[in-house]
Design a protein around this motif. Structure first.
Motif, PDB file in Angstrom:
ATOM      1  N   ARG A 174     -52.587 -10.309  62.633  1.00 49.36           N
ATOM      2  CA  ARG A 174     -51.478 -10.313  63.574  1.00 49.36           C
ATOM      3  C   ARG A 174     -50.249 -11.129  63.068  1.00 49.36           C
ATOM      4  O   ARG A 174     -49.096 -10.581  62.955  1.00 49.36           O
ATOM      5  CB  ARG A 174     -51.833 -10.393  64.984  1.00 49.36           C
ATOM      6  N   PHE A 175     -50.494 -12.337  62.658  1.00 50.26           N
ATOM      7  CA  PHE A 175     -49.714 -13.443  62.466  1.00 50.26           C
ATOM      8  C   PHE A 175     -49.039 -12.935  60.878  1.00 50.26           C
ATOM      9  O   PHE A 175     -47.679 -12.914  60.501  1.00 50.26           O
ATOM     10  CB  PHE A 175     -50.218 -14.791  62.004  1.00 50.26           C
ATOM     11  N   LEU A 176     -50.037 -12.574  59.865  1.00 43.29           N
ATOM     12  CA  LEU A 176     -49.321 -12.266  58.680  1.00 43.29           C
ATOM     13  C   LEU A 176     -48.454 -10.768  58.661  1.00 43.29           C
ATOM     14  O   LEU A 176     -47.301 -10.828  58.132  1.00 43.29           O
ATOM     15  CB  LEU A 176     -50.565 -11.951  57.682  1.00 43.29           C
ATOM     16  N   ILE A 177     -49.068  -9.831  59.506  1.00 40.84           N
ATOM     17  CA  ILE A 177     -48.032  -8.621  59.649  1.00 40.84           C
ATOM     18  C   ILE A 177     -46.542  -8.898  60.463  1.00 40.84           C
ATOM     19  O   ILE A 177     -45.541  -8.579  59.716  1.00 40.84           O
ATOM     20  CB  ILE A 177     -49.111  -7.596  60.426  1.00 40.84           C
ATOM     21  N   ARG A 178     -46.618  -9.749  61.360  1.00 45.31           N
ATOM     22  CA  ARG A 178     -45.502  -9.925  61.897  1.00 45.31           C
ATOM     23  C   ARG A 178     -44.448 -10.830  61.015  1.00 45.31           C
ATOM     24  O   ARG A 178     -43.499 -10.415  60.908  1.00 45.31           O
ATOM     25  CB  ARG A 178     -45.618 -10.747  63.103  1.00 45.31           C
ATOM     26  N   PHE A 179     -45.104 -11.635  60.381  1.00 37.71           N
ATOM     27  CA  PHE A 179     -44.070 -12.459  59.327  1.00 37.71           C
ATOM     28  C   PHE A 179     -43.855 -11.794  58.184  1.00 37.71           C
ATOM     29  O   PHE A 179     -42.598 -11.859  57.730  1.00 37.71           O
ATOM     30  CB  PHE A 179     -45.190 -13.568  58.891  1.00 37.71           C
ATOM     31  N   THR A 180     -44.662 -10.644  57.814  1.00 36.25           N
ATOM     32  CA  THR A 180     -44.126  -9.863  56.809  1.00 36.25           C
ATOM     33  C   THR A 180     -42.854  -8.775  57.167  1.00 36.25           C
ATOM     34  O   THR A 180     -42.079  -8.789  56.489  1.00 36.25           O
ATOM     35  CB  THR A 180     -45.119  -8.869  56.156  1.00 36.25           C
ATOM     36  N   GLU A 181     -42.988  -8.297  58.554  1.00 37.63           N
ATOM     37  CA  GLU A 181     -41.946  -7.567  59.161  1.00 37.63           C
ATOM     38  C   GLU A 181     -40.488  -8.315  58.967  1.00 37.63           C
ATOM     39  O   GLU A 181     -39.562  -7.696  58.921  1.00 37.63           O
ATOM     40  CB  GLU A 181     -42.252  -7.100  60.415  1.00 37.63           C
ATOM     41  N   LEU A 182     -40.695  -9.747  59.471  1.00 36.65           N
ATOM     42  CA  LEU A 182     -39.296 -10.412  59.400  1.00 36.65           C
ATOM     43  C   LEU A 182     -38.894 -11.049  58.481  1.00 36.65           C
ATOM     44  O   LEU A 182     -37.715 -11.135  58.311  1.00 36.65           O
ATOM     45  CB  LEU A 182     -39.584 -11.361  60.629  1.00 36.65           C
ATOM     46  N   ALA A 183     -39.739 -11.473  57.568  1.00 36.27           N
ATOM     47  CA  ALA A 183     -39.517 -12.206  56.338  1.00 36.27           C
ATOM     48  C   ALA A 183     -40.251 -11.779  55.246  1.00 36.27           C
ATOM     49  O   ALA A 183     -41.038 -12.362  54.622  1.00 36.27           O
ATOM     50  CB  ALA A 183     -39.627 -13.716  56.381  1.00 36.27           C
ATOM     51  N   PRO A 184     -40.250 -10.408  54.540  1.00 33.88           N
ATOM     52  CA  PRO A 184     -40.868  -9.858  53.504  1.00 33.88           C
ATOM     53  C   PRO A 184     -40.785 -10.773  52.242  1.00 33.88           C
ATOM     54  O   PRO A 184     -41.751 -10.772  51.566  1.00 33.88           O
ATOM     55  CB  PRO A 184     -40.523  -8.341  53.552  1.00 33.88           C
ATOM     56  N   ARG A 185     -39.527 -11.339  52.013  1.00 33.00           N
ATOM     57  CA  ARG A 185     -39.237 -11.914  50.823  1.00 33.00           C
ATOM     58  C   ARG A 185     -40.364 -13.346  50.763  1.00 33.00           C
ATOM     59  O   ARG A 185     -40.556 -13.887  49.513  1.00 33.00           O
ATOM     60  CB  ARG A 185     -38.001 -12.554  50.522  1.00 33.00           C
ATOM     61  N   SER A 186     -40.518 -13.935  51.612  1.00 28.25           N
ATOM     62  CA  SER A 186     -41.336 -15.102  51.761  1.00 28.25           C
ATOM     63  C   SER A 186     -42.863 -14.623  51.277  1.00 28.25           C
ATOM     64  O   SER A 186     -43.405 -15.415  50.670  1.00 28.25           O
ATOM     65  CB  SER A 186     -41.520 -15.804  53.319  1.00 28.25           C
ATOM     66  N   ILE A 187     -43.302 -13.584  51.903  1.00 27.70           N
ATOM     67  CA  ILE A 187     -44.484 -13.146  51.638  1.00 27.70           C
ATOM     68  C   ILE A 187     -44.696 -12.568  50.180  1.00 27.70           C
ATOM     69  O   ILE A 187     -45.793 -12.705  49.540  1.00 27.70           O
ATOM     70  CB  ILE A 187     -44.931 -11.847  52.625  1.00 27.70           C
ATOM     71  N   LEU A 188     -43.547 -12.011  49.523  1.00 29.87           N
ATOM     72  CA  LEU A 188     -43.547 -11.506  48.332  1.00 29.87           C
ATOM     73  C   LEU A 188     -43.872 -12.631  47.402  1.00 29.87           C
ATOM     74  O   LEU A 188     -44.607 -12.400  46.261  1.00 29.87           O
ATOM     75  CB  LEU A 188     -42.421 -10.676  47.915  1.00 29.87           C
ATOM     76  N   LYS A 189     -43.343 -14.040  47.598  1.00 27.46           N
ATOM     77  CA  LYS A 189     -43.581 -14.923  46.686  1.00 27.46           C
ATOM     78  C   LYS A 189     -44.992 -15.550  46.567  1.00 27.46           C
ATOM     79  O   LYS A 189     -45.401 -15.937  45.454  1.00 27.46           O
ATOM     80  CB  LYS A 189     -42.547 -16.155  47.105  1.00 27.46           C
ATOM     81  N   GLN A 190     -45.654 -15.306  47.920  1.00 33.50           N
ATOM     82  CA  GLN A 190     -46.983 -15.787  47.695  1.00 33.50           C
ATOM     83  C   GLN A 190     -48.001 -14.560  47.767  1.00 33.50           C
ATOM     84  O   GLN A 190     -49.078 -14.548  47.880  1.00 33.50           O
ATOM     85  CB  GLN A 190     -47.256 -16.591  49.138  1.00 33.50           C
ATOM     86  N   LEU A 191     -47.627 -13.466  47.332  1.00 36.28           N
ATOM     87  CA  LEU A 191     -48.391 -12.092  47.241  1.00 36.28           C
ATOM     88  C   LEU A 191     -49.847 -12.443  46.221  1.00 36.28           C
ATOM     89  O   LEU A 191     -50.522 -11.890  46.624  1.00 36.28           O
ATOM     90  CB  LEU A 191     -47.686 -11.117  47.088  1.00 36.28           C
ATOM     91  N   SER A 192     -49.420 -12.967  45.163  1.00 32.43           N
ATOM     92  CA  SER A 192     -50.391 -13.435  44.059  1.00 32.43           C
ATOM     93  C   SER A 192     -51.707 -13.904  44.788  1.00 32.43           C
ATOM     94  O   SER A 192     -52.695 -13.697  44.373  1.00 32.43           O
ATOM     95  CB  SER A 192     -49.979 -13.868  42.992  1.00 32.43           C
ATOM     96  N   LEU A 193     -51.166 -15.003  45.682  1.00 30.05           N
ATOM     97  CA  LEU A 193     -52.417 -15.492  46.176  1.00 30.05           C
ATOM     98  C   LEU A 193     -53.052 -14.794  47.417  1.00 30.05           C
ATOM     99  O   LEU A 193     -54.183 -14.940  47.563  1.00 30.05           O
ATOM    100  CB  LEU A 193     -52.010 -17.131  46.742  1.00 30.05           C
ATOM    101  N   LEU A 194     -52.299 -13.993  48.355  1.00 30.73           N
ATOM    102  CA  LEU A 194     -52.817 -13.359  49.320  1.00 30.73           C
ATOM    103  C   LEU A 194     -53.689 -12.263  48.771  1.00 30.73           C
ATOM    104  O   LEU A 194     -54.469 -11.752  49.785  1.00 30.73           O
ATOM    105  CB  LEU A 194     -51.545 -13.063  50.262  1.00 30.73           C
ATOM    106  N   GLN A 195     -53.409 -11.692  47.790  1.00 32.25           N
ATOM    107  CA  GLN A 195     -54.164 -10.734  47.373  1.00 32.25           C
ATOM    108  C   GLN A 195     -55.693 -10.861  47.124  1.00 32.25           C
ATOM    109  O   GLN A 195     -56.402  -9.812  47.194  1.00 32.25           O
ATOM    110  CB  GLN A 195     -53.469 -10.125  46.104  1.00 32.25           C
ATOM    111  N   GLU A 196     -55.899 -12.198  46.931  1.00 31.36           N
ATOM    112  CA  GLU A 196     -57.419 -12.522  46.910  1.00 31.36           C
ATOM    113  C   GLU A 196     -58.121 -12.266  48.214  1.00 31.36           C
ATOM    114  O   GLU A 196     -59.220 -12.073  48.174  1.00 31.36           O
ATOM    115  CB  GLU A 196     -57.551 -13.955  46.540  1.00 31.36           C
TER     116      GLU A 196
END
Length: 849
Positions: A174-196
């Motif tokens: 829930r935290f990750l989904i909410r953070f993606t909705e509000l600040a997707p660019r921040s998630i995009l920078k760390q997506l390579s790590l989160l894809q693991e």
């Protein structure tokens, strides 16, 4: 908060201390400095009290840009507030607390403590997931401090989640989904790590990552134009790949979430045709999944793909396969012609270049030989005048002229002649003429053909992708037809919507699905349920809505007459090639729709016109009209009461009879009427049965709403003539069945009329009056293809060349014997009528009792 109280207590001692201080005393070392500091501090406290009264106590204290101004901050109290779920439900309290935390992180270096506290809250509480994501989003967007969010994402990416734990992964998801909705660019920078985490043991984290990828695709697809130029669609294409791969995962919840996310991505204005084809293929393959949620999601995804397809620029937005195939073939032919023209031009150009290169090569070789000869002559030139004269008489090159010019007059006369010879030779060169012509031709072809070829290539690609999409949807029709018989309500509803939408876009196989789903009219599930705040109708209600939308709802751009013609045609076409089960289901549906007053009276008038017209119409069209009218009469008997005479003249008249019998009663020897149709008589008899109403009499009840007709009614005379008509067609038996049913449905004394019919059929079956053999041979005509062969020996014809006197004698005996035999077909007709009358008489006696 306590820090406000502490600041006030610090400022209050200026009155109390002055009163309690001794009047006399010795000041210690630094007494003047301490008194100076106290005055400065009192002024600072007074100013701070005024600021706190205006802006709030805690936020003002934390906004001071001095990391060492206070030994303690309001951050601790703010995080204690976040642990209370009740406080976090209040928007005012939540916003103030988040502002305090952001100020502490931005200006007081509390990033480490905040990160530890957020991870602690996410691990031990469920409610702080969304507030903590809001805090990081505010910190990144408003305070321009994204470092804390990046550190938290890296820590979460390195975290290992247990498959048995449900609470912890759910909070982090829930935290990750909410953070993606509000600040997707921040998630995009760390997506390579989160894809693991896509390979995490917890399916909740995998579901969250699938939804995060969907939000990121939305962010990149809806970016600004200048960002699109800097970031091409490669990023989006790279994000589609793991999303489609999730459809082959092990967990059904993850696969269902992937289908749901892909369905939402189809709503974007930016289309990705290649990815849409991959999604369509994956959705069709998902129908083989054993979980109903997957099949439902796949059906919903296909509906979304059809509705949002990017191939609506031509053919009025329809997806009719034949139109696209025809246009695709035309474009291929045009492209082949253009390529042939350009290929021939290139070939001519290559030949011209080869000729020019050959001529240039020969000239180069000739000039090199001349140069060699001139060089050798220069080397051998010792006596100037003698050599010069010899060279003047036999020399051909210009290089020798300056060195051998001794006599001015001779040289001046010789020099222009040599130059003119050379110029004349150069002027006759073929290469110079062809280069100019070919260059102009190439420029013209390049200007005219290149753009046309590029345009045709794009059109061909467009139609190729459209045909691939249409073929995939057509291939899914059969599987969707199987879903109509599913035990799960959600799958059936999606299948109904799918066939309704594909019919609107003119898919060729949609008609088959529409005929299959008509059986759902007998489903007892007619209750409405709610799912995700949307009311979901029952199967029967959804089916009626779908059919009304396809066949009965008026179109906006048509006149009233055109609307009536269209709806009447649709209703008649529903009866084409329909089985008895389909007609029965259609009858129930039309009965319900007519009961709701959704069929205009003008449509009924149009149906009667089609049925009774004398024009040459297809037999199926006239049958369909009377079949629909009979179905409408189930709800309102008045549809037929005023048109009884029309039915007798049309259905039981010339249009319903095969032909007229001759004087010997053998109808098979006369030519057929092209408009004669026994099936039309069958439908007419069924419609006549509706005259007594749809209410059935209950056995033992005194209430009888059945309408009985007198025996003198012309309906019964027509019915009797119809069943006594000599006919050798197989369809006679079904017509005779409906005639008897009509007699028992309308007549007061059906046994009297049936008694007369049986007597007439008996007399005809056992009568010895048959047509002579010579008459049959003298009138050879074409037989009815449905006519049944005679079984008696009198119909056997012998060739005169094969008859010998003994055989002729035997034939004479056989013909004499055949005079004692009747027609087997007529006997079978008699037995059929007797048996069916017996069954109906038993039912009639039970109702009468």
């Amino acid at each position: 908060m306590w820090i406000t109280v502490a600041s006030k207590d610090t400022c209050q001692p200026d009155n109390e201390d002055t009163q309690a201080a001794p009047a006399k005393g010795r000041e210690g070392p630094g007494g003047k400095a301490s008194r100076k500091w106290k005055g400065v501090f009192k002024g600072f406290c007074n100013q701070e009290e005024q600021d706190m009264d205006m802006d709030g106590p805690d936020s003002r204290n934390t906004s001071i840009d001095q990391q060492s101004s206070w030994t303690t901050t309001a951050e601790r109290e703010a995080f204690l507030t976040t642990e209370s779920e009740q406080y976090m439900k209040s928007e005012d309290i939540k916003n103030n607390v988040l502002k305090i935390i952001c100020l502490a992180v931005k200006h007081h270096g509390h990033s480490m403590a905040t990160r530890v506290t957020i991870m602690h809250n996410l691990q031990f509480y469920e409610h702080p997931a969304e507030p903590m994501a809001d805090c990081l989003a505010v910190l990144a967007n408003e305070f321009n401090h994204a470092q804390l969010g990046d550190e938290l994402l890296r820590e979460i990416a390195a975290k290992t989640f247990n498959a048995q734990d449900k609470k912890g992964p759910r909070v982090f998801a829930r935290f990750l989904i909410r953070f993606t909705e509000l600040a997707p660019r921040s998630i995009l920078k760390q997506l390579s790590l989160l894809q693991e985490q896509l390979d995490s043991e917890s399916y909740l984290i995998r579901i969250a990552l699938v939804e995060i990828i969907g939000h990121l695709i939305r962010e990149l697809a809806e970016a600004r134009d200048e960002e699109k130029q800097r970031h091409p669609h490669k990023q989006v294409i790279g994000l589609y790949e793991p999303l489609i791969d999730r459809l082959m995962g092990m967990n059904s919840y993850v696969r269902a979430k992937a289908l749901q996310v892909l369905s939402k991505l189809c709503e974007f204005k930016v289309k990705f045709p290649k990815q849409r084809l991959q999604i369509t293929t994956a959705a069709v393959s998902a129908f083989s999944d054993k979980y109903s949620t997957m099949r439902k999601g796949a059906a919903s995804l296909l509906i979304k793909l059809v509705v949002t397809y990017p191939y609506g620029l031509v053919h009025g937005g329809l997806l009719e396969q034949s139109l696209f195939e025809t246009e695709h073939g035309t474009i291929k032919e045009e492209l082949a012609k253009v390529e042939d023209q350009m290929g021939s031009a290139v070939k001519r150009n290559n030949e011209g270049d080869a000729d020019n290169s050959g001529e240039d090569k020969d000239e180069a070789e000739g000039s090199s030989e001349k140069k060699k000869r001139s060089r050798s002559d220069d080397d051998m030139d010792v006596d100037g005048e003698e050599k010069g004269e010899e060279d003047d008489q036999g020399g051909d090159t210009e290089e020798d002229e300056p060195s051998i010019a001794v006599d001015g007059e001779d040289d001046e006369q010789a020099t222009p002649k040599k130059k003119s010879k050379k110029c004349s030779k150069l002027g006759l060169r073929k290469s110079q003429l062809d280069v100019a012509a070919l260059s102009s031709e190439q420029e013209a072809l390049a200007a005219l053909e290149t753009n046309k070829k590029l345009q045709l290539h794009l059109k061909k690609k467009y139609y190729t992708e459209a045909l691939n999409f249409i073929h995939q949807i057509e291939g899914a029709m059969e599987i969707m037809g199987e879903l109509l018989g599913s035990m799960h309500k959600a799958e059936v509803l999606e299948a109904i919507d799918f066939f309704g939408i594909t019919h609107e876009y003119h898919f060729e196989s949609a008609r088959i699905g529409n005929k299959k789903m008509i059986y759902l009219i007998w489903t007892k599930d007619n209750t409405s349920t709610s799912e995700e705040r949307n009311e979901i109708k029952g199967i029967r209600s959804r089916l009626l809505d779908c059919y009304e939308k396809i066949y009965f709802d008026p179109l906006p751009d048509l006149s009233l007459k055109e609307q009536v013609n269209r709806i009447s045609k649709n209703m008649i076409e529903l009866t084409y090639d329909a089985t008895l089960a389909e007609l029965t289901s259609l009858e129930e549906m039309v009965h319900i729709i007519m009961g709701n007053n959704q069929i205009h009276p003008d449509i009924q008038v149009k149906l009667w016109q089609v049925y009774s017209t004398n024009k040459q119409l297809p037999k199926a069209q006239r049958r369909g009209a009377i079949a629909i009218l009979g179905m409408l009469a189930l709800a309102k008997r008045s549809v037929l009461t005023d048109q009884v005479e029309t039915m007798l003249k049309t259905g039981l008249g010339p249009f319903g009879k095969v032909n007229s019998s001759d004087q010997y009663g053998n109808a098979s020897f006369l030519p057929l009427d092209p408009q004669a149709d026994l099936t039309l008589a069958w439908f007419t008899c069924v419609a006549l049965q509706r005259l007594n109403g749809s209410a059935k009499k209950v056995k033992g009840s005194l209430l009888d709403k059945t309408l009985w007709l007198e025996m003198e009614n012309p309906i019964f005379r027509k019915l009797q003539a119809m069943i006594e008509m000599p006919c050798r067609s197989k369809d006679w038996f079904s017509v005779a069945e409906q005639v008897i049913n009509t007699i028992y449905a309308l007549s007061e004394h059906p046994d009297v009329l049936c008694n007369e019919i049986i007597k007439q059929l008996t007399q005809r079956a056992f009568s010895q009056d048959h047509k002579p053999k010579d008459t049959a041979e003298s009138q050879p005509v074409e037989k009815d293809p449905d006519a049944m062969d005679k079984d008696h020996l009198g119909d056997v014809t012998w060739d005169l060349h094969d008859i010998t006197p003994p055989e002729a004698t035997q034939g004479t005996q056989g013909s004499a014997k055949s005079q004692d035999m009747g027609d087997a077909l007529e006997l079978s007709q008699l037995l059929f009528v007797v048996g069916h009358v017996a069954i109906k008489q038993i039912v009639f006696l039970e109702l009468v009792e």
